[in-house]
Design a protein around this motif. Structure first.
Motif, short mmCIF file in Angstrom:
data_model
loop_
_atom_site.label_atom_id
_atom_site.label_comp_id
_atom_site.label_asym_id
_atom_site.label_seq_id
_atom_site.Cartn_x
_atom_site.Cartn_y
_atom_site.Cartn_z
N GLY A 115 -2.65 -1.21 3.31
CA GLY A 115 -3.45 -0.25 3.21
C GLY A 115 -2.49 0.85 3.20
N GLU A 116 -3.07 2.43 3.86
CA GLU A 116 -2.65 3.37 3.34
C GLU A 116 -2.10 4.07 4.75
N GLU A 117 -1.02 4.77 5.14
CA GLU A 117 -0.53 5.44 6.53
C GLU A 117 -1.26 4.95 8.26
N ASN A 118 -0.81 3.63 7.58
CA ASN A 118 -0.94 2.44 8.75
C ASN A 118 0.82 2.41 9.76
N GLU A 119 0.55 2.11 11.46
CA GLU A 119 1.45 3.22 11.94
C GLU A 119 1.32 1.14 12.34
N ALA A 120 2.56 0.93 12.87
CA ALA A 120 2.96 -0.63 14.07
C ALA A 120 4.57 -0.32 14.43
N SER A 121 4.62 -0.51 15.98
CA SER A 121 6.08 -0.76 16.36
C SER A 121 5.79 -1.62 17.26
N GLY A 167 0.62 -1.27 -0.16
CA GLY A 167 -0.08 0.19 -0.01
C GLY A 167 0.98 1.38 0.07
N TYR A 168 0.58 2.59 1.19
CA TYR A 168 0.74 3.56 0.47
C TYR A 168 1.16 3.95 2.46
N ALA A 169 2.85 3.98 2.50
CA ALA A 169 2.81 5.17 3.89
C ALA A 169 2.63 4.89 4.59
N ASN A 170 2.79 3.40 4.74
CA ASN A 170 2.71 3.11 6.18
C ASN A 170 4.33 2.88 6.45
N ASP A 171 4.08 2.62 8.48
CA ASP A 171 5.51 2.63 9.10
C ASP A 171 5.45 1.65 9.64
N ALA A 172 6.58 0.53 10.14
CA ALA A 172 6.95 -0.20 10.72
C ALA A 172 8.14 -0.17 11.87
N SER A 173 7.60 -0.71 12.65
CA SER A 173 9.41 -0.51 12.98
C SER A 173 9.18 -1.48 14.22
N ILE A 174 10.56 -2.50 14.30
CA ILE A 174 10.89 -3.67 14.80
C ILE A 174 12.46 -3.50 15.88
N GLU A 175 12.05 -3.04 17.26
CA GLU A 175 13.16 -3.41 17.65
C GLU A 175 13.30 -4.61 18.84
N GLN A 176 14.28 -5.50 18.94
CA GLN A 176 15.07 -6.39 19.72
C GLN A 176 16.28 -6.33 19.85
N ALA A 177 15.30 -6.09 21.62
CA ALA A 177 16.37 -5.87 23.17
C ALA A 177 18.22 -4.71 22.90
N ASN A 178 17.47 -4.29 21.56
CA ASN A 178 18.45 -2.32 21.67
C ASN A 178 18.85 -1.80 22.90
N ILE A 179 17.74 -1.66 23.71
CA ILE A 179 17.68 -0.31 24.77
C ILE A 179 18.34 -1.68 26.04
#
Length: 267
Positions: free
Chosen positions: A201-207, A173-185
């Motif tokens: 879809g469009e402009e979904n955000e998941a982290s 889709g368009y302009a989706n944002d995904a972020s995965i951080e595993q143990a880096n902090i």
């Protein structure tokens, strides 16, 4: 009359390194395998470019040591693509395929041993960033990251620290944002965590964040055996999972528009 010009620069320091560069159009490719004082051995880089794009492959230790048996494969078809692969230490593998559309951007940075990254970008102006570190000894594969982007202006970021973590991101889709951080902090890192994000879809955000913010007890343990999966089908959805500790499981499914979900698991 102006003619298209390709540029290829290959620098190798060490023994048994291999570099293959094929260019059609007006492309730029740089391959560095081993540098003075940090030799490389049996590394392999394969770059194929058709159109007008830029690729940078760097495989060397950088810490006054040697690196061996790293593999980087970059395929670019279209205009304005950019790929950077930097691998330090041994037995890391990166595969980047920018095979349709224009203006896709991929960064892969792997330090340690036996890390694996696979990026497939189809569309325009997608961005992917993978940062993996850790040494699992003789265990292969170590950390694994997979990114598939189909569409335009999607953004994916994966950071995995320590060993045997696995992350998947698929965006359609368009302009989706995904972020995965595993143990880096967590200074202790984490091992055998699993994270999966699917967006259509469009402009979904998941982290997804899987890490203990602070060391657990006197053993300074990190984050272990967590699992999180997110699916978003629709537009303008937002989902977040944070897991601190070990042995947690989270599943989030959003179908429709403008949904919101937040999970926090600790212990």
């Amino acid at each position: 009359v102006a003619f298209a010009q390709n540029s290829s620069d290959v620098d190798q320091e060490g023994n048994d390194n291999s570099a293959s560069v094929t260019q059609v159009g007006s492309n730029t490719s740089t391959v560095t395998q081993g540098v003075a004082g940090n030799e490389g051995y049996s590394n392999k880089a394969t770059v194929t470019q058709n159109g007008s794009s830029t690729s940078d492959v760097e495989q060397y230790d950088g810490r006054d040591g040697e690196n061996e048996n790293n593999r980087a494969t970059v395929t670019q078809d279209g205009d304005g693509h950019y790929s950077m692969v930097k691998q330090m230490d041994d037995d890391n593998i990166a595969e980047v395929d920018q095979n349709s559309g224009d203006g896709n951007n991929s960064d892969v940075y792997q330090i340690g041993s036996s890390n694996f990254a696979d990026v497939d970008q189809e569309g325009n102006s997608n961005m992917s960033d993978i940062d993996q570190s850790g040494d699992a000894g003789n265990i292969e594969p170590n950390n694994e990251a997979f990114v598939l982007q189909q569409g335009d202006w999607n953004n994916s970021a994966i950071v995995q620290d320590n060993t045997l973590n696995e992350a998947w991101v698929e965006q359609q889709g368009y302009a989706n944002d995904a972020s995965i951080e595993q143990a880096n902090i967590n200074p202790a890192g984490g091992t055998e965590n699993y994270a999966n994000i699917f967006q259509a879809g469009e402009e979904n955000e998941a982290s997804i964040v899987q890490a203990g913010k602070y060391p657990q007890g006197s053993l300074n343990l990190g984050s272990y055996y967590n699992e999180a999966s997110q699916t978003q089908i629709g537009d303008y959805n937002e989902a977040s999972v944070r897991q601190e500790g070990s042995g947690h499981f989270a599943l989030q499914d959003q179908v429709g528009d403008s949904n919101w979900a937040d999970d926090f698991q600790k212990g």
